[in-house]
Design an enzyme around this catalytic site. Structure first.
Site, PDB file in Angstrom:
ATOM      1  N   HIS A   8      -2.913  -9.516  -8.861  1.00 45.95           N
ATOM      2  CA  HIS A   8      -3.120  -9.543  -7.799  1.00 45.95           C
ATOM      3  C   HIS A   8      -2.298  -7.974  -7.773  1.00 45.95           C
ATOM      4  O   HIS A   8      -2.021  -7.811  -8.554  1.00 45.95           O
ATOM      5  CB  HIS A   8      -2.900  -9.896  -6.553  1.00 45.95           C
TER       6      HIS A   8
ATOM      7  N   SER B 229     -11.925  -6.186 -17.305  1.00 49.82           N
ATOM      8  CA  SER B 229     -10.990  -5.479 -18.890  1.00 49.82           C
ATOM      9  C   SER B 229      -9.795  -6.223 -18.403  1.00 49.82           C
ATOM     10  O   SER B 229      -9.338  -6.010 -19.591  1.00 49.82           O
ATOM     11  CB  SER B 229     -10.502  -4.091 -18.147  1.00 49.82           C
ATOM     12  N   ASN B 230      -9.093  -7.067 -17.710  1.00 48.34           N
ATOM     13  CA  ASN B 230      -7.633  -7.725 -18.111  1.00 48.34           C
ATOM     14  C   ASN B 230      -8.211  -8.549 -19.037  1.00 48.34           C
ATOM     15  O   ASN B 230      -7.520  -9.288 -19.553  1.00 48.34           O
ATOM     16  CB  ASN B 230      -7.007  -8.530 -16.912  1.00 48.34           C
TER      17      ASN B 230
ATOM     18  N   LYS C  61     -15.597 -18.891  -1.424  1.00 49.59           N
ATOM     19  CA  LYS C  61     -14.321 -19.528  -2.105  1.00 49.59           C
ATOM     20  C   LYS C  61     -14.897 -20.382  -2.589  1.00 49.59           C
ATOM     21  O   LYS C  61     -16.020 -20.963  -2.902  1.00 49.59           O
ATOM     22  CB  LYS C  61     -14.047 -20.689  -0.297  1.00 49.59           C
TER      23      LYS C  61
HETATM   24  C1  GAR Z   1      -7.778  -6.125 -11.189  1.00 48.92           C
HETATM   25  O1  GAR Z   1      -7.748  -5.128 -10.551  1.00 48.92           O
HETATM   26  C2  GAR Z   1      -7.241  -7.515 -10.299  1.00 48.92           C
HETATM   27  O2  GAR Z   1      -5.879  -7.368 -10.178  1.00 48.92           O
HETATM   28  C3  GAR Z   1      -7.975  -7.607  -8.838  1.00 48.92           C
HETATM   29  O3  GAR Z   1      -9.458  -7.609  -9.932  1.00 48.92           O
HETATM   30  C4  GAR Z   1      -9.335  -6.434 -10.788  1.00 48.92           C
HETATM   31  C5  GAR Z   1     -10.727  -6.857 -12.075  1.00 48.92           C
HETATM   32  O4  GAR Z   1     -10.005  -5.843 -12.826  1.00 48.92           O
HETATM   33  N1  GAR Z   1      -8.024  -9.339  -8.733  1.00 48.92           N
HETATM   34  C6  GAR Z   1      -8.084  -9.422  -7.493  1.00 48.92           C
HETATM   35  O5  GAR Z   1      -8.594  -8.309  -6.543  1.00 48.92           O
HETATM   36  C7  GAR Z   1      -7.893 -10.796  -6.890  1.00 48.92           C
HETATM   37  N2  GAR Z   1      -8.108 -10.552  -5.677  1.00 48.92           N
HETATM   38  P1  GAR Z   1     -11.290  -6.444 -14.398  1.00 48.92           P
HETATM   39  O6  GAR Z   1     -12.533  -7.277 -13.933  1.00 48.92           O
HETATM   40  O7  GAR Z   1     -11.440  -5.416 -14.688  1.00 48.92           O
HETATM   41  O8  GAR Z   1     -10.092  -7.634 -14.901  1.00 48.92           O
END
Ligand code: GAR
Length: 192
Positions: free
Chosen positions: A111, A12-13, A65
């Site tokens: 994050h 989504s990001n 990792k």
């Molecule tokens: C987001 O909320 C991001 O902040 C988190 O994963 C999600 C990805 O969402 N990242 C972490 O937790 C990294 N440690 P998306 O796939 O819908 O963009």
């Protein structure tokens, strides 16, 4: 500014970044490639919708990792895309020194908490369980310390009395979708 996005999940990001680009709101940045360590990840389905090349890259041999031959494969793919900026948007692997050195100062991560609070896994649940009244999201430079690099920008989200995990996650994701494209646009203007 050539941007490569790495993600493991629904994307989504990455979608928010691509929508900002379509709307002319990504500054001088444009997404040239999306890479994932998960073969069926939603993020890879964005490629055909937005006309961006996507690629699954085998991250083996490790589970949590990016190191060894999998790390080498990712380094080669990011190099061949000639990335100026590497955006970790839900990339759920720890980045190790070889990848960091290959793209030194060019990697940012998103994050779902106000770092330095609640680093690591489940930043949303950690905040909810702790009883804090404000949490949010952070974009930071990536360093060898997990979620420990220099903070570039943050957005706050209030936690309501009747907040659930899902309602809080929705609010944090909405904040992320505004913050991350805005940071990329700003970095692209600074670089040009
Ligand atoms: C987001 O909320 C991001 O902040 C988190 O994963 C999600 C990805 O969402 N990242 C972490 O937790 C990294 N440690 P998306 O796939 O819908 O963009």
């Amino acid at each position: 500014m050539r941007v490569v996005i790495l993600g493991s999940g629904r994307g989504s990001n990455a979608e928010a970044i691509l929508l900002a680009q379509q709307a002319g709101k990504l500054g001088h940045a444009h997404v040239v490639k999306i890479l994932s360590d998960q073969i069926g990840a939603g993020i890879l389905a964005l490629g055909s919708r937005f006309g961006v090349p996507t690629e699954y890259i085998d991250p083996a041999p490790f589970r949590t990792k990016l190191e060894g031959v999998g790390e080498d494969r990712f380094i080669a793919a990011v190099h061949s895309a000639q990335a100026d900026l590497v955006v970790l948007a839900g990339f759920m692997r720890v980045i190790k020194p070889k990848f960091l050195a290959a793209f030194s100062g060019k990697i940012i991560n998103l994050h779902p908490s106000l770092l330095p609070n609640f680093p690591g896994l489940d930043g949303i649940g950690q905040a909810l369980r702790s009883g804090v009244k404000v949490t949010g999201c952070t974009v930071h430079g990536v360093s060898a310390e997990v979620d420990g690099g220099p903070i570039i920008d943050q957005a706050k989200v209030e936690i309501a009395l009747d907040e659930t995990f899902d309602s809080l996650a929705n609010k944090i994701h909405a904040a992320e979708h505004a913050l991350l494209p805005a940071v990329i646009a700003r970095l692209s203007r600074r670089a040009s």
